[in-house]
Scaffold this motif. Structure first.
Motif, PDB file in Angstrom:
ATOM      1  N   TYR A  37       4.960  -3.173  13.493  1.00 62.72           N
ATOM      2  CA  TYR A  37       4.690  -1.918  13.220  1.00 62.72           C
ATOM      3  C   TYR A  37       5.423  -0.880  14.240  1.00 62.72           C
ATOM      4  CZ  TYR A  37       1.475  -3.320  10.001  1.00 62.72           C
ATOM      5  OH  TYR A  37       0.763  -4.122   8.743  1.00 62.72           O
ATOM      6  N   LEU A  49      -1.707   2.801   3.787  1.00 59.67           N
ATOM      7  CA  LEU A  49      -2.499   1.460   3.120  1.00 59.67           C
ATOM      8  C   LEU A  49      -3.825   1.980   2.368  1.00 59.67           C
ATOM      9  CD1 LEU A  49      -2.277  -1.506   2.572  1.00 59.67           C
ATOM     10  CD2 LEU A  49      -3.279  -1.765   4.874  1.00 59.67           C
ATOM     11  N   TYR A  63      -1.618   8.679  -2.943  1.00 56.74           N
ATOM     12  CA  TYR A  63      -0.543   7.763  -2.604  1.00 56.74           C
ATOM     13  C   TYR A  63       0.740   8.242  -3.218  1.00 56.74           C
ATOM     14  CZ  TYR A  63       2.743   4.279  -1.341  1.00 56.74           C
ATOM     15  OH  TYR A  63       3.937   3.649  -0.785  1.00 56.74           O
ATOM     16  N   LEU A  72       6.836  -1.568  -2.948  1.00 58.97           N
ATOM     17  CA  LEU A  72       6.227  -2.204  -1.977  1.00 58.97           C
ATOM     18  C   LEU A  72       7.304  -3.504  -1.321  1.00 58.97           C
ATOM     19  CD1 LEU A  72       2.367  -2.594  -2.121  1.00 58.97           C
ATOM     20  CD2 LEU A  72       3.817  -1.003  -0.953  1.00 58.97           C
ATOM     21  N   HIS A  76       8.904  -3.015   2.249  1.00 58.51           N
ATOM     22  CA  HIS A  76       8.638  -4.085   3.184  1.00 58.51           C
ATOM     23  C   HIS A  76      10.168  -4.821   3.804  1.00 58.51           C
ATOM     24  CE1 HIS A  76       4.474  -3.491   2.299  1.00 58.51           C
ATOM     25  NE2 HIS A  76       4.243  -3.938   3.235  1.00 58.51           N
ATOM     26  N   ILE A  81       8.950 -11.072   6.843  1.00 52.46           N
ATOM     27  CA  ILE A  81       7.801 -11.637   6.420  1.00 52.46           C
ATOM     28  C   ILE A  81       7.735 -12.952   5.969  1.00 52.46           C
ATOM     29  CG2 ILE A  81       5.411 -11.051   5.047  1.00 52.46           C
ATOM     30  CD1 ILE A  81       6.547  -8.037   4.921  1.00 52.46           C
ATOM     31  N   ARG A  86       2.559 -13.389   6.700  1.00 61.62           N
ATOM     32  CA  ARG A  86       1.533 -13.385   5.654  1.00 61.62           C
ATOM     33  C   ARG A  86       0.083 -13.838   6.011  1.00 61.62           C
ATOM     34  NH1 ARG A  86       1.854 -17.705   1.715  1.00 61.62           N
ATOM     35  NH2 ARG A  86       1.475 -18.903   3.804  1.00 61.62           N
ATOM     36  N   TRP A  89      -1.420 -11.402   8.342  1.00 61.81           N
ATOM     37  CA  TRP A  89      -2.229 -10.045   7.485  1.00 61.81           C
ATOM     38  C   TRP A  89      -3.288 -10.489   6.599  1.00 61.81           C
ATOM     39  CZ3 TRP A  89      -3.106  -8.117   2.869  1.00 61.81           C
ATOM     40  CH2 TRP A  89      -2.862  -6.655   2.563  1.00 61.81           C
ATOM     41  N   TYR A 116      -6.628 -10.546  -5.358  1.00 56.24           N
ATOM     42  CA  TYR A 116      -5.399  -9.615  -5.146  1.00 56.24           C
ATOM     43  C   TYR A 116      -4.638  -9.538  -4.030  1.00 56.24           C
ATOM     44  CZ  TYR A 116      -2.903  -5.256  -4.681  1.00 56.24           C
ATOM     45  OH  TYR A 116      -1.876  -4.062  -4.629  1.00 56.24           O
ATOM     46  N   LEU A 117      -5.377  -9.482  -2.638  1.00 54.55           N
ATOM     47  CA  LEU A 117      -4.846  -9.052  -1.602  1.00 54.55           C
ATOM     48  C   LEU A 117      -3.761 -10.322  -1.114  1.00 54.55           C
ATOM     49  CD1 LEU A 117      -7.795  -7.840   0.437  1.00 54.55           C
ATOM     50  CD2 LEU A 117      -5.628  -6.535  -0.306  1.00 54.55           C
ATOM     51  N   LEU A 124       5.078 -10.330  -1.035  1.00 55.28           N
ATOM     52  CA  LEU A 124       5.687  -9.570  -0.221  1.00 55.28           C
ATOM     53  C   LEU A 124       6.438 -10.376   0.827  1.00 55.28           C
ATOM     54  CD1 LEU A 124       3.476  -6.346  -0.024  1.00 55.28           C
ATOM     55  CD2 LEU A 124       5.593  -6.596  -1.202  1.00 55.28           C
TER      56      LEU A 124
HETATM   57  C1  HEM Z   1       3.553  -0.761   5.096  1.00 54.20           C
HETATM   58  C2  HEM Z   1       3.753  -5.258   7.213  1.00 54.20           C
HETATM   59  C3  HEM Z   1       1.448  -6.931   3.186  1.00 54.20           C
HETATM   60  C4  HEM Z   1       0.762  -2.347   1.570  1.00 54.20           C
HETATM   61  C5  HEM Z   1       3.940  -1.785   6.224  1.00 54.20           C
HETATM   62  C6  HEM Z   1       4.475  -1.724   7.279  1.00 54.20           C
HETATM   63  C7  HEM Z   1       4.447  -2.867   7.915  1.00 54.20           C
HETATM   64  C8  HEM Z   1       3.706  -3.679   6.752  1.00 54.20           C
HETATM   65  C9  HEM Z   1       5.054  -3.335   9.147  1.00 54.20           C
HETATM   66  C10 HEM Z   1       4.901  -0.298   7.913  1.00 54.20           C
HETATM   67  C11 HEM Z   1       3.710   0.463   8.556  1.00 54.20           C
HETATM   68  C12 HEM Z   1       3.939   1.812   7.846  1.00 54.20           C
HETATM   69  O1  HEM Z   1       4.799   2.699   8.290  1.00 54.20           O
HETATM   70  O2  HEM Z   1       3.373   2.189   6.760  1.00 54.20           O
HETATM   71  C13 HEM Z   1       3.020  -5.883   6.431  1.00 54.20           C
HETATM   72  C14 HEM Z   1       2.971  -7.328   6.311  1.00 54.20           C
HETATM   73  C15 HEM Z   1       2.404  -7.942   5.269  1.00 54.20           C
HETATM   74  C16 HEM Z   1       2.153  -6.853   4.298  1.00 54.20           C
HETATM   75  C17 HEM Z   1       3.574  -8.185   7.439  1.00 54.20           C
HETATM   76  C18 HEM Z   1       2.383  -9.180   5.106  1.00 54.20           C
HETATM   77  C19 HEM Z   1       2.237  -9.931   3.971  1.00 54.20           C
HETATM   78  C20 HEM Z   1       1.145  -5.913   2.421  1.00 54.20           C
HETATM   79  C21 HEM Z   1       0.249  -6.013   1.114  1.00 54.20           C
HETATM   80  C22 HEM Z   1       0.083  -4.780   0.765  1.00 54.20           C
HETATM   81  C23 HEM Z   1       0.609  -3.914   1.487  1.00 54.20           C
HETATM   82  C24 HEM Z   1      -0.224  -7.283   0.649  1.00 54.20           C
HETATM   83  C25 HEM Z   1      -0.682  -4.134  -0.443  1.00 54.20           C
HETATM   84  C26 HEM Z   1      -1.636  -4.657  -0.904  1.00 54.20           C
HETATM   85  C27 HEM Z   1       1.563  -1.661   2.410  1.00 54.20           C
HETATM   86  C28 HEM Z   1       1.843  -0.159   2.074  1.00 54.20           C
HETATM   87  C29 HEM Z   1       2.721   0.385   3.278  1.00 54.20           C
HETATM   88  C30 HEM Z   1       3.011  -0.823   3.917  1.00 54.20           C
HETATM   89  C31 HEM Z   1       1.099   0.658   1.013  1.00 54.20           C
HETATM   90  C32 HEM Z   1       2.972   1.727   3.189  1.00 54.20           C
HETATM   91  C33 HEM Z   1       4.350   1.955   2.413  1.00 54.20           C
HETATM   92  C34 HEM Z   1       4.889   3.542   2.366  1.00 54.20           C
HETATM   93  O3  HEM Z   1       5.491   3.591   3.250  1.00 54.20           O
HETATM   94  O4  HEM Z   1       4.391   4.089   1.719  1.00 54.20           O
HETATM   95  N1  HEM Z   1       3.330  -3.011   5.930  1.00 54.20           N
HETATM   96  N2  HEM Z   1       2.713  -5.756   5.047  1.00 54.20           N
HETATM   97  N3  HEM Z   1       1.492  -4.398   2.734  1.00 54.20           N
HETATM   98  N4  HEM Z   1       2.196  -2.124   3.505  1.00 54.20           N
HETATM   99 FE1  HEM Z   1       2.551  -3.617   4.269  1.00 54.20          FE
END
Ligand code: HEM
Length: 129
Positions: A37, A49, A63, A72, A76, A81, A86, A89, A116-117, A124
């Motif tokens: 992050y 999120l 959103y 997404l 990502h 990842i 995974r 998370w 779902y998750l 991803l």
């Molecule tokens: C954003 C990591 C899975 C939904 C992010 C960010 C990181 C990250 C580092 C940036 C933080 C931010 O600035 O928002 C991961 C990792 C995952 C994972 C390591 C492992 C598989 C998921 C899943 C979902 C998800 C499964 C949805 C069900 C989101 C959303 C954002 C986000 C909605 C913000 C997107 C935006 O910029 O609008 N994630 N994520 N993530 N992640 Fe994940």
């Protein structure tokens, strides 16, 4: 008449707020996830999120209004990842979901959410290691 959404059925805003708050509480001390992050303050990521999950499950569409199409996989892309990330998370997410009482999240809704998750986290992954 309108069908009750999943969002409403499981307790609405408060339930999603609790799940995502508990998830980021876990992320904050997770040695695999925390370094991914970019921001020191996890608050804005928590909000994104939460808004995304609320919208996905039939709640407010904030959103989309703020962020547009989720895209997404693209969002990502900057983070590596693999299976380790995974799993970390999903581990944090399962802890968070487990904190919601069965009165709010019955077996059927709980299974739908966790399935779902898991599917989303698998989709991803962008690295084989
Ligand atoms: C954003 C990591 C899975 C939904 C992010 C960010 C990181 C990250 C580092 C940036 C933080 C931010 O600035 O928002 C991961 C990792 C995952 C994972 C390591 C492992 C598989 C998921 C899943 C979902 C998800 C499964 C949805 C069900 C989101 C959303 C954002 C986000 C909605 C913000 C997107 C935006 O910029 O609008 N994630 N994520 N993530 N992640 Fe994940």
């Amino acid at each position: 008449q309108t069908a009750t959404s999943f969002y409403e059925a499981v307790g609405g805003a408060d339930t999603f707020r609790r799940i995502v708050a508990a998830f980021y509480r876990e992320v904050a001390t997770d040695e695999v996830l925390r370094p991914l992050y970019p921001e020191e303050d996890l608050g804005p990521a928590e909000r994104r999120l939460r808004m995304f999950l609320e919208q996905y499950w039939g709640g407010p569409r904030t959103y989309g209004e703020e962020r547009g199409h989720p895209r997404l996989r693209m969002r990502h892309h900057p983070f590596t990842i693999g299976p380790l990330e995974r799993d970390a998370w999903l581990r944090c997410m399962r802890i968070a979901v487990a904190e919601i009482e069965p009165e709010l999240l019955d077996d059927e809704h709980r299974k739908a959410l966790l399935d779902y998750l898991e599917m989303a986290a698998n989709s991803l992954m962008n690295a084989p290691w």
